[in-house]
Design an enzyme around this catalytic site. Structure first.
Site, PDB file in Angstrom:
ATOM      1  N   GLU A 120       6.592   4.560  14.101  1.00 45.21           N
ATOM      2  CA  GLU A 120       5.177   4.555  14.496  1.00 45.21           C
ATOM      3  C   GLU A 120       5.096   4.629  16.021  1.00 45.21           C
ATOM      4  OE1 GLU A 120       2.539   1.764  11.908  1.00 45.21           O
ATOM      5  OE2 GLU A 120       4.346   0.643  12.356  1.00 45.21           O
ATOM      6  N   LYS A 125       7.971   0.077  16.066  1.00 41.71           N
ATOM      7  CA  LYS A 125       6.688   0.372  16.699  1.00 41.71           C
ATOM      8  C   LYS A 125       6.965   0.968  18.082  1.00 41.71           C
ATOM      9  CE  LYS A 125       3.722  -2.607  14.089  1.00 41.71           C
ATOM     10  NZ  LYS A 125       3.138  -1.595  13.224  1.00 41.71           N
ATOM     11  N   HIS A 158       7.626  -2.259   2.263  1.00 42.86           N
ATOM     12  CA  HIS A 158       7.502  -0.799   2.152  1.00 42.86           C
ATOM     13  C   HIS A 158       8.855  -0.095   2.032  1.00 42.86           C
ATOM     14  CE1 HIS A 158       3.568  -1.940   3.299  1.00 42.86           C
ATOM     15  NE2 HIS A 158       3.680  -1.822   4.602  1.00 42.86           N
ATOM     16  N   HIS A 198       0.819  -1.221   0.000  1.00 38.26           N
ATOM     17  CA  HIS A 198       0.000   0.000   0.000  1.00 38.26           C
ATOM     18  C   HIS A 198       0.856   1.276   0.000  1.00 38.26           C
ATOM     19  CE1 HIS A 198       0.528   0.016   4.386  1.00 38.26           C
ATOM     20  NE2 HIS A 198       0.079   1.264   4.400  1.00 38.26           N
ATOM     21  N   LYS A 206       0.693   5.447  -2.141  1.00 37.28           N
ATOM     22  CA  LYS A 206       0.733   6.787  -1.526  1.00 37.28           C
ATOM     23  C   LYS A 206       1.326   7.764  -2.526  1.00 37.28           C
ATOM     24  CE  LYS A 206       1.570   4.964   3.134  1.00 37.28           C
ATOM     25  NZ  LYS A 206       0.710   5.409   4.208  1.00 37.28           N
TER      26      LYS A 206
HETATM   27  C1  BG6 Z   1       1.352  -2.339   7.378  1.00 38.68           C
HETATM   28  C2  BG6 Z   1       1.955  -3.062   8.547  1.00 38.68           C
HETATM   29  O1  BG6 Z   1       1.786  -2.935   6.171  1.00 38.68           O
HETATM   30  O2  BG6 Z   1       1.737  -0.979   7.392  1.00 38.68           O
HETATM   31  C3  BG6 Z   1       1.566  -2.381   9.847  1.00 38.68           C
HETATM   32  O3  BG6 Z   1       1.510  -4.404   8.568  1.00 38.68           O
HETATM   33  C4  BG6 Z   1       1.892  -0.903   9.802  1.00 38.68           C
HETATM   34  O4  BG6 Z   1       2.239  -2.991  10.942  1.00 38.68           O
HETATM   35  C5  BG6 Z   1       1.312  -0.272   8.541  1.00 38.68           C
HETATM   36  O5  BG6 Z   1       1.339  -0.280  10.955  1.00 38.68           O
HETATM   37  C6  BG6 Z   1       1.764   1.159   8.399  1.00 38.68           C
HETATM   38  O6  BG6 Z   1       1.067   1.744   7.330  1.00 38.68           O
HETATM   39  P1  BG6 Z   1       0.799   3.313   7.301  1.00 38.68           P
HETATM   40  O7  BG6 Z   1       0.145   3.541   5.973  1.00 38.68           O
HETATM   41  O8  BG6 Z   1      -0.082   3.620   8.458  1.00 38.68           O
HETATM   42  O9  BG6 Z   1       2.130   3.973   7.418  1.00 38.68           O
END
Ligand code: BG6
Length: 450
Positions: A204, A324, A228, A166, A170
């Site tokens: 995060e 995290k 990512h 995902h 972005k």
């Molecule tokens: C996900 C992970 O792919 O991405 C999560 O499994 C993580 O652990 C998340 O929190 C973070 O995505 P974003 O878009 O909130 O930065």
């Protein structure tokens, strides 16, 4: 306005309710998509009960909800209870003639991919006009990634498979490549003559929340870095393809991923730091989270240094860190130039690109890059348009695992220590030392103090 048929496997799951339905609703609201949605899940719910679930679990995630539009949107939704392991349940998906643009979204655990693909194929839902969208994790190492792929490839061509990362949806991540393409001056500076080093941070404040069961066998390396972070790295550093079609972009990313300098045991010991968050006054430690093994060795933080074996990047170190329960939530890519200047891509929360020149306040080159559409919305629309450029090819996944497997193996053999950092901090001291011993420091900005 697109029309399409959307079959969602795992429709009662968290991801579906929090991300996928909001994305479909917004695409509908923006008049970009009129979907017919067939939601499926294990729970034996009636259509009304499922819509009620959407009311309670999805609606709260929608800003500026237009109730009339929402009502109209939900009329396009049907629900069918389905057990993925039962072939006969799949007949319910073929009540109507096959739509020429059908997307099947796998929002399910990967252990069900093989059986779901086989059962879909049995009812003809692998015809050429069908595309499948797969959520990560697509494996936990090279071996399992190949095994999953093999079971899918029995029924679907690569051109039908859309592997979601995902982050690639972005806008601010797409700009890593976009900016290089549209600014030859930047491209001319992106090499070892001018770049001192690069940093990528994905921090995060959230802990594992209710996802302990999923996260504990994964850890930060697999959850964030394998996908990512290596993808962002690739977009920033890959050779620019002369064509920007999906196949050229994917090939360029692949060639970059294949040129990551392998880390041997010694390099893993010296260049990779793994750590886990411990309790602070207000927050529990990782091992006390629900569904987490109280003796868990899983890393919730990783920092590492890597190099790219390409002439333009010789001797340029890349520092990556993610964790995290950190002291702040932000995603940032920093290109540190020689002589103290830096170009900072703030990916989130406030997308901006800024240039810091020596002894001056940063100049914001571009701000508010997000452009309205969220990542899932953009990616679902791309998939309906059969545009694979923001989806990963199987070869990219395998290249990433080839590079990461030695780290995982060294950890498994306990060749490196697991460090601890208090919840709310920016990782263990060793992660600071990793970069400071090279005479550099993790980037700080006015808003993000580290
Ligand atoms: C996900 C992970 O792919 O991405 C999560 O499994 C993580 O652990 C998340 O929190 C973070 O995505 P974003 O878009 O909130 O930065």
């Amino acid at each position: 306005m697109r029309e399409g048929h959307f079959i969602l496997l795992g429709a009662t799951g968290d991801l579906a309710l929090r991300k996928i339905f909001p994305a479909l609703y917004r695409a509908y609201k923006d008049q970009l998509l009129v979907p017919s949605i067939l939601a499926t899940g294990r729970s034996h719910l009636s259509r009304e009960e499922f819509l009620h679930l959407l009311d309670t679990k999805t609606k709260p995630h929608l800003k500026n909800l237009d109730l009339v539009l929402w009502e109209n949107f939900t009329q396009h939704i049907e629900y069918v209870p389905m057990d993925l392991t039962q072939a006969q349940d799949f007949k319910a998906l073929t009540q109507k003639p096959l739509h020429p643009n059908t997307l099947i979204y796998f929002s399910i655990a990967p252990e069900f991919f093989a059986i779901a693909c086989a059962h879909l194929a049995q009812v003809g839902l692998n015809a050429p006009q069908v595309k499948i969208v797969l959520e990560k994790p697509l494996g936990v190492d090279l071996h399992s990634a190949r095994a999953i792929h093999k079971s899918i490839a029995k029924h679907y061509q690569e051109s039908q498979i859309y592997r979601i990362d995902h982050y690639l949806g972005k806008q601010s991540v797409q700009n890593l490549l976009g900016l290089r393409v549209s600014n030859p001056w930047l491209q001319a500076l992106c090499n070892h003559d001018h770049v001192d080093h690069v940093q990528i941070s994905v921090c995060e404040t959230l802990g594992v929340e209710s996802r302990g069961g999923f996260y504990d066998p994964m850890g930060a390396l697999r959850d964030m870095l394998q996908n990512h972070m290596l993808q962002m790295l690739a977009l920033l550093t890959m050779p620019l393809p002369s064509n920007l079609d999906a196949s050229s972009i994917r090939k360029a990313k692949l060639s970059l991923l294949q040129s990551l300098k392998p880390l041997d045991d010694q390099a893993v010991r010296h260049q990779v730091v793994r750590a886990q968050y411990s309790a602070n006054d207000a927050l529990v430690g990782y091992r006390q989270e629900s569904h987490v093994n109280p003796q868990s060795q899983t890393e919730t933080f990783v920092a590492l240094k890597l190099e790219i074996d390409r002439p333009e990047w010789v001797d340029v170190p890349f520092y990556l860190r993610t964790g995290k329960r950190m002291g702040g939530s932000f995603v940032q890519v920093v290109v540190g130039f020689k002589g103290d200047n830096s170009l900072v891509f703030n990916i989130q929360p406030n997308p901006t690109i800024s240039l810091s020149l020596h002894a001056n306040a940063p100049i914001v080159l571009q701000s508010a890059l997000e452009g309205g559409m969220d990542a899932y919305q953009r990616l679902i629309l791309d998939a309906f348009d059969s545009n694979q450029s923001a989806f990963n090819h199987q070869d990219e996944l395998e290249a990433a695992w080839v590079w990461l497997d030695p780290i995982l193996q060294a950890w498994q053999a306990n060749e490196t220590p697991l460090y601890f950092y208090p919840a709310g901090s920016f990782g263990p001291q060793e992660a600071f030392e990793l970069i400071e011993k090279d005479g550099r420091a993790w980037h700080t900005t006015g808003t993000h103090h580290v």
